[in-house]
Scaffold this motif. Sequence first.
Motif, PDB file in Angstrom:
ATOM      1  N   HIS A   1     -11.884  -0.707  -0.095  1.00  0.00           N
ATOM      2  CA  HIS A   1     -11.542  -0.519  -1.503  1.00  0.00           C
ATOM      3  C   HIS A   1     -10.248  -1.246  -1.847  1.00  0.00           C
ATOM      4  N   ILE A   2      -9.306  -1.252  -0.913  1.00  0.00           N
ATOM      5  CA  ILE A   2      -8.051  -1.973  -1.114  1.00  0.00           C
ATOM      6  C   ILE A   2      -8.325  -3.472  -1.192  1.00  0.00           C
ATOM      7  N   THR A   3      -9.131  -3.972  -0.259  1.00  0.00           N
ATOM      8  CA  THR A   3      -9.495  -5.386  -0.272  1.00  0.00           C
ATOM      9  C   THR A   3     -10.139  -5.767  -1.601  1.00  0.00           C
ATOM     10  N   ASP A   4     -11.041  -4.925  -2.079  1.00  0.00           N
ATOM     11  CA  ASP A   4     -11.796  -5.193  -3.309  1.00  0.00           C
ATOM     12  C   ASP A   4     -10.872  -5.316  -4.520  1.00  0.00           C
ATOM     13  N   VAL A   5      -9.972  -4.351  -4.698  1.00  0.00           N
ATOM     14  CA  VAL A   5      -9.141  -4.361  -5.908  1.00  0.00           C
ATOM     15  C   VAL A   5      -8.070  -5.447  -5.856  1.00  0.00           C
ATOM     16  N   VAL A   6      -7.658  -5.834  -4.656  1.00  0.00           N
ATOM     17  CA  VAL A   6      -6.688  -6.923  -4.533  1.00  0.00           C
ATOM     18  C   VAL A   6      -7.361  -8.267  -4.797  1.00  0.00           C
ATOM     19  N   LYS A   7      -8.508  -8.482  -4.191  1.00  0.00           N
ATOM     20  CA  LYS A   7      -9.172  -9.785  -4.306  1.00  0.00           C
ATOM     21  C   LYS A   7      -9.912  -9.947  -5.632  1.00  0.00           C
ATOM     22  N   ASN A   8     -10.523  -8.884  -6.123  1.00  0.00           N
ATOM     23  CA  ASN A   8     -11.336  -8.989  -7.337  1.00  0.00           C
ATOM     24  C   ASN A   8     -10.674  -8.429  -8.582  1.00  0.00           C
TER      25      ASN A   8
ATOM     26  N   LEU B   1      -4.724  15.891   6.882  1.00  0.00           N
ATOM     27  CA  LEU B   1      -4.175  15.152   8.009  1.00  0.00           C
ATOM     28  C   LEU B   1      -3.385  13.977   7.439  1.00  0.00           C
ATOM     29  N   ILE B   2      -2.076  14.067   7.495  1.00  0.00           N
ATOM     30  CA  ILE B   2      -1.244  12.977   6.993  1.00  0.00           C
ATOM     31  C   ILE B   2      -1.410  11.777   7.919  1.00  0.00           C
ATOM     32  N   ASN B   3      -1.801  10.632   7.363  1.00  0.00           N
ATOM     33  CA  ASN B   3      -2.091   9.453   8.162  1.00  0.00           C
ATOM     34  C   ASN B   3      -1.817   8.203   7.343  1.00  0.00           C
ATOM     35  N   PHE B   4      -1.846   7.066   8.013  1.00  0.00           N
ATOM     36  CA  PHE B   4      -1.665   5.793   7.322  1.00  0.00           C
ATOM     37  C   PHE B   4      -2.236   4.694   8.207  1.00  0.00           C
ATOM     38  N   PRO B   5      -2.929   3.724   7.598  1.00  0.00           N
ATOM     39  CA  PRO B   5      -3.520   2.648   8.411  1.00  0.00           C
ATOM     40  C   PRO B   5      -2.446   1.855   9.154  1.00  0.00           C
ATOM     41  N   SER B   6      -2.787   1.381  10.328  1.00  0.00           N
ATOM     42  CA  SER B   6      -1.850   0.561  11.098  1.00  0.00           C
ATOM     43  C   SER B   6      -1.606  -0.760  10.377  1.00  0.00           C
ATOM     44  N   ARG B   7      -0.496  -1.392  10.701  1.00  0.00           N
ATOM     45  CA  ARG B   7      -0.188  -2.684  10.090  1.00  0.00           C
ATOM     46  C   ARG B   7      -1.260  -3.715  10.431  1.00  0.00           C
ATOM     47  N   GLU B   8      -1.821  -3.616  11.620  1.00  0.00           N
ATOM     48  CA  GLU B   8      -2.859  -4.555  12.031  1.00  0.00           C
ATOM     49  C   GLU B   8      -4.098  -4.408  11.157  1.00  0.00           C
ATOM     50  N   ARG B   9      -4.500  -3.156  10.883  1.00  0.00           N
ATOM     51  CA  ARG B   9      -5.677  -2.914  10.039  1.00  0.00           C
ATOM     52  C   ARG B   9      -5.418  -3.346   8.608  1.00  0.00           C
TER      53      ARG B   9
ATOM     54  N   VAL C   1       0.885  -1.173   0.000  1.00  0.00           N
ATOM     55  CA  VAL C   1       0.000   0.000   0.000  1.00  0.00           C
ATOM     56  C   VAL C   1       0.916   1.215   0.000  1.00  0.00           C
ATOM     57  N   ILE C   2       0.877   1.975  -1.086  1.00  0.00           N
ATOM     58  CA  ILE C   2       1.879   2.999  -1.356  1.00  0.00           C
ATOM     59  C   ILE C   2       1.248   4.394  -1.402  1.00  0.00           C
ATOM     60  N   PRO C   3       1.554   5.277  -0.482  1.00  0.00           N
ATOM     61  CA  PRO C   3       1.116   6.663  -0.639  1.00  0.00           C
ATOM     62  C   PRO C   3       1.671   7.252  -1.933  1.00  0.00           C
ATOM     63  N   CYS C   4       0.778   7.767  -2.759  1.00  0.00           N
ATOM     64  CA  CYS C   4       1.156   8.388  -4.024  1.00  0.00           C
ATOM     65  C   CYS C   4       0.971   9.895  -3.862  1.00  0.00           C
ATOM     66  N   LEU C   5       2.077  10.617  -3.810  1.00  0.00           N
ATOM     67  CA  LEU C   5       2.077  12.035  -3.469  1.00  0.00           C
ATOM     68  C   LEU C   5       2.390  12.871  -4.697  1.00  0.00           C
ATOM     69  N   LEU C   6       1.581  13.890  -4.911  1.00  0.00           N
ATOM     70  CA  LEU C   6       1.662  14.682  -6.134  1.00  0.00           C
ATOM     71  C   LEU C   6       2.406  15.993  -5.885  1.00  0.00           C
ATOM     72  N   LEU C   7       3.450  16.203  -6.655  1.00  0.00           N
ATOM     73  CA  LEU C   7       4.275  17.400  -6.530  1.00  0.00           C
ATOM     74  C   LEU C   7       3.833  18.484  -7.508  1.00  0.00           C
ATOM     75  N   LYS C   8       3.780  19.697  -7.005  1.00  0.00           N
ATOM     76  CA  LYS C   8       3.625  20.890  -7.842  1.00  0.00           C
ATOM     77  C   LYS C   8       4.628  21.903  -7.315  1.00  0.00           C
ATOM     78  N   ASP C   9       5.687  22.117  -8.095  1.00  0.00           N
ATOM     79  CA  ASP C   9       6.816  22.912  -7.629  1.00  0.00           C
ATOM     80  C   ASP C   9       7.413  22.237  -6.392  1.00  0.00           C
ATOM     81  N   LYS C  10       7.449  22.925  -5.262  1.00  0.00           N
ATOM     82  CA  LYS C  10       8.048  22.367  -4.054  1.00  0.00           C
ATOM     83  C   LYS C  10       7.002  21.799  -3.097  1.00  0.00           C
ATOM     84  N   SER C  11       5.736  21.914  -3.470  1.00  0.00           N
ATOM     85  CA  SER C  11       4.653  21.540  -2.556  1.00  0.00           C
ATOM     86  C   SER C  11       3.939  20.285  -3.014  1.00  0.00           C
TER      87      SER C  11
END
Length: 253
Positions: A210-217, A239-247, A6-16
Amino acid sequence: MLRTRVIPCLLLKDKSLVKTVKFKEYNYIGDAVNTVRIFNELEVDELMFLDIFASKENRKINFKILQNIANECFMPLSYGGNISSLDDAKRVFEIGFEKVVINSNAYKNLKLIEEISNYFGVQSVVGSIDIKKTFFGGDNIYSHHGKKKQKNDIVQWAKQLESAGTGELLITSIDNDGTWDGYDVNLIRSITSSVQVPVIANGGCGSLEHITDVVKNGNASACAVGSMVVYQKKGMGVLINFPSRERLKKALS
């Protein structure tokens, strides 16, 4: 079989960093380096940075911001945005990135992927395809951040990228981008059933379901996530966040 990433895909515009909706409007997210620091603390396994205007505006790669990102980042990094030569790729790798993402420039120079792949290995190149539905429900490929329509057949182009030396494919649904409505599972499945390389699903993720769906189906090998990891919830603030490994483990079990 690869462990699902599961990869955060971050979009750059200039330095932001920004976040788009259907490749059109975009909102400011924050400073790229500070965001990397937060993802370090959250123990994310991998990060992807895409400069979404570089090819469209034919801008040079901002190597300075890439260096700043690499200096702070503890996990593997990939970068895409107007990589037009082997020398560009060499410099990105020298900075500390592990993979390059090739999209728009492949349409005019497919040998670019061959050159990079032959020099660094297939694991170093991600072939990227952006896809938008037609009025009648078909699919078209677009490049240059959704501004230039390509005539290539989607499945055939995916196979060409694979043959040229891509180690994996990033498949993005423009229609689903930033909507929180889930991935285009049928689109992803059409690609995964036609190629042997891993496929990264992108565009629309708003929940672990949604992650479960695209991986399994859809048989995706990895999932790129954007809005879900840079906002509190749909319609709410940054709010920068990421699901726990358990989730994540539970969602992918």
